[in-house]
Design a protein around this motif. Structure first.
Motif, PDB file in Angstrom:
ATOM      1  N   ASP A 185       0.860  -1.183   0.000  1.00  0.00           N
ATOM      2  CA  ASP A 185       0.000   0.000   0.000  1.00  0.00           C
ATOM      3  C   ASP A 185       0.901   1.239   0.000  1.00  0.00           C
ATOM      4  N   PRO A 186       0.349   2.427  -0.224  1.00  0.00           N
ATOM      5  CA  PRO A 186       1.199   3.613  -0.335  1.00  0.00           C
ATOM      6  C   PRO A 186       2.111   3.854   0.875  1.00  0.00           C
ATOM      7  N   LEU A 187       1.608   3.635   2.079  1.00  0.00           N
ATOM      8  CA  LEU A 187       2.453   3.868   3.256  1.00  0.00           C
ATOM      9  C   LEU A 187       3.565   2.830   3.365  1.00  0.00           C
ATOM     10  N   ALA A 188       3.280   1.594   3.007  1.00  0.00           N
ATOM     11  CA  ALA A 188       4.327   0.565   3.022  1.00  0.00           C
ATOM     12  C   ALA A 188       5.364   0.840   1.929  1.00  0.00           C
ATOM     13  N   LEU A 189       4.913   1.324   0.776  1.00  0.00           N
ATOM     14  CA  LEU A 189       5.852   1.684  -0.288  1.00  0.00           C
ATOM     15  C   LEU A 189       6.715   2.860   0.157  1.00  0.00           C
ATOM     16  N   LEU A 190       6.108   3.841   0.818  1.00  0.00           N
ATOM     17  CA  LEU A 190       6.874   4.968   1.351  1.00  0.00           C
ATOM     18  C   LEU A 190       7.912   4.483   2.364  1.00  0.00           C
ATOM     19  N   ALA A 191       7.531   3.550   3.234  1.00  0.00           N
ATOM     20  CA  ALA A 191       8.485   3.009   4.204  1.00  0.00           C
ATOM     21  C   ALA A 191       9.655   2.326   3.494  1.00  0.00           C
ATOM     22  N   LEU A 192       9.356   1.599   2.416  1.00  0.00           N
ATOM     23  CA  LEU A 192      10.416   0.939   1.653  1.00  0.00           C
ATOM     24  C   LEU A 192      11.357   1.972   1.041  1.00  0.00           C
ATOM     25  N   VAL A 193      10.823   2.995   0.369  1.00  0.00           N
ATOM     26  CA  VAL A 193      11.721   3.964  -0.275  1.00  0.00           C
ATOM     27  C   VAL A 193      12.509   4.752   0.769  1.00  0.00           C
ATOM     28  N   ASN A 194      11.896   5.048   1.912  1.00  0.00           N
ATOM     29  CA  ASN A 194      12.639   5.735   2.977  1.00  0.00           C
ATOM     30  C   ASN A 194      13.759   4.866   3.538  1.00  0.00           C
ATOM     31  N   ARG A 195      13.500   3.566   3.659  1.00  0.00           N
ATOM     32  CA  ARG A 195      14.549   2.651   4.139  1.00  0.00           C
ATOM     33  C   ARG A 195      15.706   2.593   3.142  1.00  0.00           C
ATOM     34  N   VAL A 196      15.379   2.498   1.862  1.00  0.00           N
ATOM     35  CA  VAL A 196      16.418   2.467   0.824  1.00  0.00           C
ATOM     36  C   VAL A 196      17.216   3.771   0.849  1.00  0.00           C
ATOM     37  N   GLU A 197      16.534   4.901   0.967  1.00  0.00           N
ATOM     38  CA  GLU A 197      17.241   6.186   1.060  1.00  0.00           C
ATOM     39  C   GLU A 197      18.212   6.184   2.247  1.00  0.00           C
ATOM     40  N   GLY A 198      17.740   5.741   3.404  1.00  0.00           N
ATOM     41  CA  GLY A 198      18.599   5.689   4.590  1.00  0.00           C
ATOM     42  C   GLY A 198      19.783   4.760   4.401  1.00  0.00           C
ATOM     43  N   ASP A 199      19.532   3.601   3.805  1.00  0.00           N
ATOM     44  CA  ASP A 199      20.616   2.644   3.562  1.00  0.00           C
ATOM     45  C   ASP A 199      21.677   3.222   2.632  1.00  0.00           C
ATOM     46  N   LEU A 200      21.275   4.149   1.771  1.00  0.00           N
ATOM     47  CA  LEU A 200      22.204   4.746   0.807  1.00  0.00           C
ATOM     48  C   LEU A 200      22.738   6.101   1.278  1.00  0.00           C
ATOM     49  N   GLY A 201      22.569   6.396   2.556  1.00  0.00           N
ATOM     50  CA  GLY A 201      23.204   7.573   3.144  1.00  0.00           C
ATOM     51  C   GLY A 201      22.409   8.855   3.092  1.00  0.00           C
ATOM     52  N   ARG A 202      21.121   8.787   2.821  1.00  0.00           N
ATOM     53  CA  ARG A 202      20.295  10.000   2.780  1.00  0.00           C
ATOM     54  C   ARG A 202      20.216  10.611   4.177  1.00  0.00           C
ATOM     55  N   VAL A 203      20.508  11.892   4.260  1.00  0.00           N
ATOM     56  CA  VAL A 203      20.393  12.653   5.504  1.00  0.00           C
ATOM     57  C   VAL A 203      19.396  13.769   5.254  1.00  0.00           C
ATOM     58  N   ARG A 204      18.430  13.909   6.154  1.00  0.00           N
ATOM     59  CA  ARG A 204      17.396  14.935   5.998  1.00  0.00           C
ATOM     60  C   ARG A 204      17.661  16.071   6.985  1.00  0.00           C
ATOM     61  N   GLU A 205      18.464  17.041   6.542  1.00  0.00           N
ATOM     62  CA  GLU A 205      18.779  18.177   7.404  1.00  0.00           C
ATOM     63  C   GLU A 205      18.145  19.463   6.910  1.00  0.00           C
TER      64      GLU A 205
END
Length: 178
Positions: free
Chosen positions: A81-101
């Motif tokens: 579902d959209p929220l689970a897909l968002l959780a997946l893309v956020n996890r991938v971003e974090g795994d690849l070093g995304r920092v939200r400052e």
């Protein structure tokens, strides 16, 4: 005895993801993000656009000082579902070093859910379609590469939207590709 591998999903709804990177090895990071999304059992990765290079867009406009972005769009099918897909893309971003400052700050990777089965939602956790996709050539132009008949829910044909978008996009001539 080998471990049973989870069966990949066979059906799902269509969705459109946009990828952007302007820090580090941009091409390798987008490739790694696509691989990680495609490896999830709830997602079937479909067509992936060529890469496009774009100047960084900041809240006050295009920045000549910030590193340029590489952008791509991928068509997927998903049972998430959209929220689970968002959780997946956020996890991938974090795994690849995304920092939200900083809002619209430089980043190793940004993955946006542009469209989810034509759904329109103003849920503050995941607004659909992406609220600024209709005005961003760096999303619309690559999307047209993989789906020339694409329509953005509530906004109309992507081809018409891309013709009206003013941000500059250039097909990336870098080595390799997806």
């Amino acid at each position: 005895m080998t471990a049973a591998r989870p069966e990949r999903m066979r059906v799902g709804v269509p969705a459109v993801l946009a990828f952007g990177s302007n820090l580090g090895d941009r091409q390798a990071t987008i490739r790694a993000a696509l691989d990680a999304i495609g490896a999830d059992a709830g997602v079937e990765l479909g067509a992936v656009s060529p890469l496009y290079e774009t100047p960084a867009l900041k809240p006050d406009g295009i920045s000549a000082e910030a590193p340029a972005y590489l952008n791509a769009v991928a068509l997927i099918r998903t049972v998430l579902d959209p929220l689970a897909l968002l959780a997946l893309v956020n996890r991938v971003e974090g795994d690849l070093g995304r920092v939200r400052e900083e809002r619209w700050g430089d980043r190793t990777i940004d993955i946006d859910i542009v469209d989810y089965d034509g759904m329109v939602s103003d849920d503050p956790r995941v607004t659909l379609p992406h609220p600024r996709a209709h005005e961003r050539a760096f999303v619309l132009v690559p999307w047209l590469d993989v789906d020339p008949a694409a329509v953005l829910a509530g906004r109309g044909p992507v081809a018409g939207l891309a013709a009206q978008a003013s941000d500059p996009v250039t097909r990336y001539a870098g080595e390799g590709g997806r």
